[in-house]
Scaffold this active site. Structure first.
Site, short mmCIF file in Angstrom:
data_model
loop_
_atom_site.label_atom_id
_atom_site.label_comp_id
_atom_site.label_asym_id
_atom_site.label_seq_id
_atom_site.Cartn_x
_atom_site.Cartn_y
_atom_site.Cartn_z
N ARG A 7 4.45 -6.34 6.67
CA ARG A 7 3.41 -5.39 7.09
C ARG A 7 3.86 -3.98 6.71
O ARG A 7 5.02 -3.60 6.88
CB ARG A 7 3.17 -5.46 8.60
CG ARG A 7 2.01 -4.55 9.04
CD ARG A 7 1.83 -4.52 10.54
NE ARG A 7 0.72 -3.63 10.89
CZ ARG A 7 0.48 -3.18 12.12
NH1 ARG A 7 1.27 -3.53 13.12
NH2 ARG A 7 -0.54 -2.38 12.34
N HIS A 8 2.92 -3.19 6.21
CA HIS A 8 3.19 -1.80 5.81
C HIS A 8 3.74 -0.97 6.98
O HIS A 8 3.68 -1.37 8.14
CB HIS A 8 1.90 -1.15 5.30
CG HIS A 8 0.82 -1.10 6.35
ND1 HIS A 8 0.78 -0.15 7.34
CD2 HIS A 8 -0.24 -1.91 6.57
CE1 HIS A 8 -0.26 -0.36 8.12
NE2 HIS A 8 -0.90 -1.43 7.68
N GLU A 10 4.07 2.41 9.58
CA GLU A 10 3.14 3.07 10.51
C GLU A 10 2.32 4.15 9.81
O GLU A 10 2.82 4.91 8.99
CB GLU A 10 3.94 3.70 11.64
CG GLU A 10 3.09 4.45 12.67
CD GLU A 10 3.94 5.27 13.61
OE1 GLU A 10 4.27 4.75 14.70
OE2 GLU A 10 4.30 6.41 13.24
N THR A 11 1.03 4.22 10.18
CA THR A 11 0.13 5.26 9.66
C THR A 11 -0.38 6.13 10.80
O THR A 11 -0.22 5.81 11.98
CB THR A 11 -1.08 4.63 8.95
OG1 THR A 11 -1.92 4.00 9.93
CG2 THR A 11 -0.65 3.62 7.90
N ASN A 14 -2.70 4.20 12.95
CA ASN A 14 -2.00 3.30 13.86
C ASN A 14 -1.62 4.04 15.13
O ASN A 14 -1.80 3.54 16.24
CB ASN A 14 -0.72 2.74 13.21
CG ASN A 14 -0.98 1.75 12.11
OD1 ASN A 14 -0.21 1.65 11.16
ND2 ASN A 14 -2.07 0.97 12.20
N GLY A 21 -8.86 -1.28 8.73
CA GLY A 21 -9.55 -2.18 7.83
C GLY A 21 -9.39 -1.79 6.38
O GLY A 21 -8.27 -1.62 5.89
N GLU A 81 -6.55 -5.81 3.92
CA GLU A 81 -6.83 -6.10 5.33
C GLU A 81 -8.26 -6.64 5.48
O GLU A 81 -9.11 -6.47 4.60
CB GLU A 81 -6.66 -4.80 6.14
CG GLU A 81 -6.90 -4.92 7.65
CD GLU A 81 -6.00 -5.91 8.35
OE1 GLU A 81 -6.20 -7.13 8.14
OE2 GLU A 81 -5.12 -5.47 9.12
N GLY A 148 -1.48 -5.96 9.07
CA GLY A 148 -1.17 -6.62 10.33
C GLY A 148 -2.11 -7.73 10.76
O GLY A 148 -1.67 -8.81 11.15
#
Length: 203
Positions: A7-8, A10-11, A14, A21, A81, A148
């Site tokens: 999973r990428h 944190e943005t 997030n 999405g 996603e 995620g």
């Protein structure tokens, strides 16, 4: 062959608890550090290539990993996603009562439920599973960078569980699962690995 399903990092959305999405938001400094820690954990896994979702947050993580591991980087749109339709960009806390009910149903792990103008989880899951299964003919181990919600559903599906078990397979930003690709199909070796994110030496 093994697939390291990541999973990428944190943005901003997030942190703000917004539904992303197919939309994007910048990766945070924490997100960059999460992927740096992940890179160290993947260094001894004999990974030969990186394959990523083309969404910006995944591209950022995949670029970090590819640079650190000195591996070629490829993109596959099937790894994006789930499309959350009209709910994308909205904070969970700001949803109307109707939207909140829709979001709760959508995030419950039920495969058939889809958001308005969005994608049913079953469709998103099969899309990603199809892509992962297609990598099985490749030589060497592969790092796949995705998102995620679809990772959670892929693991839940491969483990043979239903919506009642969906919540347990949530992945932290920068966490990963390990899939193996025998002739009989994809299997889960480990899931939700995140110990590297909490090592003080890597903060």
């Amino acid at each position: 062959m093994k697939i390291y399903l990541v999973r990428h990092g944190e943005t901003v959305w997030n942190v703000e608890n917004r539904i992303q999405g197919h939309l994007d938001s910048p990766v945070t400094e924490v997100g960059i550090r999460q992927i740096s820690a992940l890179c160290q954990d993947l260094a001894d896994k004999s990974i030969t290539s990186i394959i990523a979702s083309p969404l910006g947050r995944s591209v950022a993580a995949a670029g970090q990993i590819a640079s650190y591991l000195d591996c070629p980087l490829h993109f596959n749109p099937a790894l994006v996603e789930r499309h959350f339709g009209d709910l994308e960009s909205k904070r969970i806390s700001e949803l109307t009562e109707k939207e909140r009910a829709q979001a709760e149903a959508m995030l419950s792990g039920s495969l058939a439920i889809g958001p308005q103008n969005g994608e049913a989880l079953q469709d998103a899951t099969q899309r990603v599973l199809g892509a992962l299964s297609g990598f099985s003919a490749r030589q060497g181990n592969v790092c796949v960078v995705s998102h995620g919600h679809v990772i959670q559903s892929v693991i839940n599906t491969l483990m043979g569980n239903n919506a009642g078990h969906f919540e347990r397979y949530a992945h932290l930003n920068g966490a990963y699962s390990v899939l193996s690709c025998p002739e009989k199909g994809l299997t889960v070796e480990k899931w939700g690995i995140s110990t590297h994110l909490f090592s003080r030496s890597r903060q």
